[in-house]
Design an enzyme around this catalytic site. Structure first.
Site, PDB file in Angstrom:
ATOM      1  N   TRP A 102       0.832  -1.211   0.000  1.00 44.07           N
ATOM      2  CA  TRP A 102       0.000   0.000   0.000  1.00 44.07           C
ATOM      3  C   TRP A 102       0.863   1.256   0.000  1.00 44.07           C
ATOM      4  O   TRP A 102       0.521   2.256  -0.634  1.00 44.07           O
ATOM      5  CB  TRP A 102      -0.971   0.003   1.176  1.00 44.07           C
ATOM      6  CG  TRP A 102      -1.978  -1.098   1.089  1.00 44.07           C
ATOM      7  CD1 TRP A 102      -2.140  -2.141   1.959  1.00 44.07           C
ATOM      8  CD2 TRP A 102      -2.985  -1.298   0.067  1.00 44.07           C
ATOM      9  NE1 TRP A 102      -3.164  -2.969   1.536  1.00 44.07           N
ATOM     10  CE2 TRP A 102      -3.699  -2.470   0.388  1.00 44.07           C
ATOM     11  CE3 TRP A 102      -3.328  -0.592  -1.087  1.00 44.07           C
ATOM     12  CZ2 TRP A 102      -4.741  -2.961  -0.408  1.00 44.07           C
ATOM     13  CZ3 TRP A 102      -4.371  -1.078  -1.879  1.00 44.07           C
ATOM     14  CH2 TRP A 102      -5.062  -2.244  -1.533  1.00 44.07           C
ATOM     15  N   ASP A 172      -1.599   6.667   6.379  1.00 43.68           N
ATOM     16  CA  ASP A 172      -2.665   5.788   5.909  1.00 43.68           C
ATOM     17  C   ASP A 172      -2.936   4.805   7.047  1.00 43.68           C
ATOM     18  O   ASP A 172      -2.122   3.936   7.330  1.00 43.68           O
ATOM     19  CB  ASP A 172      -2.196   5.057   4.647  1.00 43.68           C
ATOM     20  CG  ASP A 172      -3.201   4.002   4.163  1.00 43.68           C
ATOM     21  OD1 ASP A 172      -4.256   3.820   4.810  1.00 43.68           O
ATOM     22  OD2 ASP A 172      -2.925   3.361   3.127  1.00 43.68           O
ATOM     23  N   LYS A 196     -12.141  -1.939   7.008  1.00 48.55           N
ATOM     24  CA  LYS A 196     -11.370  -2.838   7.871  1.00 48.55           C
ATOM     25  C   LYS A 196     -11.759  -2.653   9.336  1.00 48.55           C
ATOM     26  O   LYS A 196     -12.214  -3.584   9.978  1.00 48.55           O
ATOM     27  CB  LYS A 196      -9.868  -2.626   7.665  1.00 48.55           C
ATOM     28  CG  LYS A 196      -9.362  -3.343   6.420  1.00 48.55           C
ATOM     29  CD  LYS A 196      -8.638  -2.471   5.470  1.00 48.55           C
ATOM     30  CE  LYS A 196      -8.353  -3.205   4.160  1.00 48.55           C
ATOM     31  NZ  LYS A 196      -7.736  -2.323   3.180  1.00 48.55           N
TER      32      LYS A 196
HETATM   33  C1  LIG Z   1      -7.144  -1.815   2.130  1.00 49.12           C
HETATM   34  C2  LIG Z   1      -6.111  -0.783   2.182  1.00 49.12           C
HETATM   35  C3  LIG Z   1      -6.052   0.247   1.230  1.00 49.12           C
HETATM   36  C4  LIG Z   1      -6.989   0.330   0.047  1.00 49.12           C
HETATM   37  O1  LIG Z   1      -8.223   0.731   0.438  1.00 49.12           O
HETATM   38  P1  LIG Z   1      -9.411   1.003  -0.606  1.00 49.12           P
HETATM   39  O2  LIG Z   1     -10.463   1.577   0.273  1.00 49.12           O
HETATM   40  O3  LIG Z   1      -9.775  -0.326  -1.206  1.00 49.12           O
HETATM   41  O4  LIG Z   1      -8.925   1.955  -1.627  1.00 49.12           O
HETATM   42  C5  LIG Z   1      -5.076   1.222   1.398  1.00 49.12           C
HETATM   43  N1  LIG Z   1      -4.212   1.183   2.422  1.00 49.12           N
HETATM   44  C6  LIG Z   1      -4.241   0.202   3.338  1.00 49.12           C
HETATM   45  C7  LIG Z   1      -3.257   0.212   4.457  1.00 49.12           C
HETATM   46  C8  LIG Z   1      -5.190  -0.810   3.253  1.00 49.12           C
HETATM   47  O5  LIG Z   1      -5.208  -1.789   4.172  1.00 49.12           O
END
Ligand SMILES: *Cc1c(COP(=O)(O)O)cnc(C)c1O
Length: 360
Positions: A102, A172, A196
């Site tokens: 990511w 993030d 999540k």
């Molecule tokens: C799942 C995830 C993403 C992507 O998220 P989307 O909502 O599908 O764009 C980005 N960063 C991390 C750390 C993730 O776990």
């Protein structure tokens, strides 16, 4: 009815209490005679839901008035672009710590916007750890430093955030927001896709310090400018109303558990159950992450052979466990044990791992 033993990485398990409340209110939301999905996003009834969700998040993370809380769309992936589009100005450099897939994707999008620099990386170590980061490596006039607080695919997590920085810190937090208390003062922008640890997919939370908002150029597309959403309380266009409603129920559930302090204790207990089993297995199970960088949200491991891993996954499936296969890019096994995964389900998984090891 029995609920699945759900260890999905995202979308992931939601608190049963939140789902039950949504179920009970589905046909007649608080006396309106319709579901929350059928309300106008301009109605008082919806506005109450929207503002309650913002207030809960502010209270759970002790977010001060120096920050704005936004509910956007496009997932965390759109933030990979929006962050540099709004914050990376001409002549500046944005710094990225590479700790997994990511982070790489976030960097890839920033490169399209301006100058970037990698400040630390554990790529050569198969992203098994969170590498040390020397704040002196980040120029004082940098646009920002970007980190990924929890690496969902590799199962690593920052346990101590960088300090002594002269530049804004952007994180993030898609896969570990609200897993523990946070010192918001350390961060200037946090973003997280909801699916999540926060709710269903379709909502992205952005928490941004107000003083960063002056950086965005008026030439940006309206929807991609943070100021548009700040000025309109995330109601410039139709927000994902049902997602925000469910998010508010998940936040209420966290409050009922005793807030993030209480959630952190349970998360530590859950993670310990699985890591103890890995450590006590004498190499039968081998964890991907180095012990100092282990994630409390995603526990990644492999067995001694491809055949053993396959057999583990198929027997686990038969026993009712869902979502234990590792990410398609790395293989192996991964148990995602986000806030809403009950302790009891993790106990059952640890016991299954123990029994599989004895019988194999
Ligand atoms: C799942 C995830 C993403 C992507 O998220 P989307 O909502 O599908 O764009 C980005 N960063 C991390 C750390 C993730 O776990």
């Amino acid at each position: 009815m029995s609920r699945a033993l759900n260890f999905n990485a995202g979308p992931a398990a939601l608190p049963e209490a939140a789902l039950k409340q949504a179920q009970s209110e589905l046909l007649n939301f608080r006396g309106t005679g319709m579901s929350v999905m059928e309300l106008s996003h301009r109605s008082k009834d919806y506005e109450a839901v929207h503002n309650a969700a913002i207030a809960s998040l502010r209270s759970l993370l002790s977010i001060s008035d120096d920050y704005e809380v936004l509910f956007l769309q496009g997932g965390a992936s759109l933030q990979f672009s929006m962050v540099p589009m709004n914050l990376l100005q001409a002549g500046q450099t944005a710094y990225y710590a590479l700790t997994g897939a990511w982070s790489e994707k976030a960097l890839k999008e920033a490169k399209k916007v301006g100058k970037t620099e990698i400040v630390s990386s554990s790529k050569d170590n198969q992203y098994k750890n969170i590498p040390a980061l020397d704040p002196a490596m980040v120029a004082n006039n940098a646009a920002y430093l970007h980190i990924t607080s929890n690496n969902t695919i590799y199962g690593t997590q920052w346990h101590k955030f960088p300090t002594g920085l002269q530049v804004p810190l952007v994180a993030d937090m898609s896969s570990d927001i609200l897993c523990k208390p946070l010192n918001m003062d350390q961060f200037d922008l946090i973003y997280a896709g909801a699916q999540k640890n926060l709710g269903p997919s379709g909502v992205t939370v952005v928490i941004i310090k107000k003083d960063l908002l002056t950086r965005s150029s008026d030439d940006l597309p309206t929807m991609l400018n943070y100021n548009t959403h700040v000025k309109n309380n995330s109601l410039y266009n139709t927000p994902p109303t049902f997602g925000i409603y469910l998010l508010s129920l998940v936040l209420e559930w966290i409050e009922e558990q005793g807030g993030v302090q209480a959630i952190e204790k349970i998360n530590e207990q859950k993670a310990k159950l699985l890591y103890d089993e890995i450590d006590e297995s004498n190499g039968f199970y081998s964890g991907h992450a180095t012990p100092d960088s282990r994630s409390t949200m995603n526990v990644t491991f492999t067995l001694q052979s491809e055949e053993a891993t396959k057999s583990f996954l198929s027997q686990a499936k038969e026993a009712g466990f869902v979502g234990l296969a590792g990410h398609r890019s790395v293989g192996g096994c991964r148990a995602s044990i986000y806030n809403a995964v009950p302790l009891e389900n993790v106990e059952r998984l640890a016991q299954f791992m123990r029994e599989f090891r004895k019988n194999y």
